[in-house]
Design an enzyme around this catalytic site. Structure first.
Site, PDB file in Angstrom:
ATOM      1  CB  ILE A  69     -21.032   3.157 -13.272  1.00  0.00           C
ATOM      2  CG1 ILE A  69     -20.505   2.793 -11.879  1.00  0.00           C
ATOM      3  CG2 ILE A  69     -19.874   3.447 -14.231  1.00  0.00           C
ATOM      4  CD1 ILE A  69     -19.750   1.480 -11.824  1.00  0.00           C
ATOM      5  CE1 TYR A  98     -12.683  13.916 -24.299  1.00  0.00           C
ATOM      6  CE2 TYR A  98     -10.337  14.417 -24.205  1.00  0.00           C
ATOM      7  CZ  TYR A  98     -11.430  13.710 -23.745  1.00  0.00           C
ATOM      8  OH  TYR A  98     -11.278  12.788 -22.727  1.00  0.00           O
ATOM      9  CE  LYS A 157     -13.579  14.112 -20.587  1.00  0.00           C
ATOM     10  NZ  LYS A 157     -14.445  13.368 -19.652  1.00  0.00           N
TER      11      LYS A 157
END
Length: 271
Positions: free
Chosen positions: A16, A169, A173
């Site tokens: 992770i 941003y 994404k």
């Protein structure tokens, strides 16, 4: 019939990124409860230690019969040299990763195009896109060699729907979504699974970082509604990972009940 068969996760090794807080930390703890081994990566070593302790306690409380090994590595995903040297810092017994959770990322500022600082542009692309790609490139070679593995990328509603003040941003994404979708198609002839989790409003450190430490501005983002929590998204990640091997959850788009789109939000209730 159980909709979440955690026994399928028992003994799996999960890597992770961005594991020091928020969604990454909650995901680590939930996988620990399922009896997984963990490799936790983040820049903040002190916070990683705390998450590792919480994950260890969660594993013991769940009385899992195997798994439970935890390795923490202070690592900046934007540094390709650090990513390339990752395995030298991971115990040999944990190097066969089963699940990669690309969680590291964030937003910096709400400036409009023309006023965005170069350092914010560079940081968002380096972390949200290039770092994710670097970790995936590293792991996918081993997944292909072993003919097994699961890549879980944390996308966002921002990758589906651009909004004012989020141009960079949203662009990062959208890139995550395109990269994930391409990878899904590239490994379609293998058992490797590829998933993108696309959350809406989640109350973590995300908005505090976006508003450059202004907690009062960050709190206003969630005023009047009950946002998702890091634990909510961790459940979606673990659920996707726990599907039968022949089942791939390609996308999970998850919103608070009072959010319909990036900007369509009902603030009529209270948190």
């Amino acid at each position: 019939m159980s909709i979440f068969n955690a026994s399928r996760l028992l003994g799996k090794t999960v890597l992770i990124t961005g594991a020091s807080a928020g969604i990454g930390a909650a995901t680590a703890i939930l996988f620990a409860k399922a009896g997984c081994n963990l490799i936790l990566l983040a820049r903040r070593a002190d916070q990683l230690e705390k998450v590792a302790e919480a994950a260890s306690a969660a594993h013991k409380s769940a009385a899992a019969q195997q798994g439970g090994q935890i390795a923490i590595v202070q690592l900046d995903v934007t540094d390709r040299a650090q990513v390339s040297a990752l395995w030298s810092k991971v115990p040999q017994g944990l190097r066969n990763v089963d699940i990669l959770v690309n969680n590291a990322g964030g937003a910096h500022g709400i400036d409009r195009v023309g006023d965005i600082q170069d350092k914010d542009i560079d940081t968002m692309f380096a972390t949200n896109v290039l770092g994710l790609i670097s970790l995936t490139q590293l792991l996918i070679k081993d997944f292909k060699a072993r003919n097994a593995g699961h890549v879980i990328n944390i996308g966002s509603i921002a990758g589906r729907e651009p909004y004012v003040g989020g141009s960079v941003y949203c662009a990062t994404k959208a890139a995550v979504h395109a990269f994930t979708s391409s990878l899904l198609r590239e490994v379609v002839d293998t058992p490797i699974r590829v998933t993108e989790i696309q959350p809406g409003m989640v109350e973590t450190e995300f908005s505090i970082i976006r508003y450059r430490g202004d907690k009062s501005a960050a709190d206003k983002v969630y005023d009047g509604l009950q946002p998702l929590t890091a634990e909510d998204i961790a459940e979606e990640i673990a659920w996707a990972a726990a599907r039968p091997p022949h089942v791939n959850i390609a996308e999970v788009f998850v919103l608070p009940a009072n959010q319909a789109s990036a900007m369509q939000i009902s603030r009529g209730g209270s948190k």
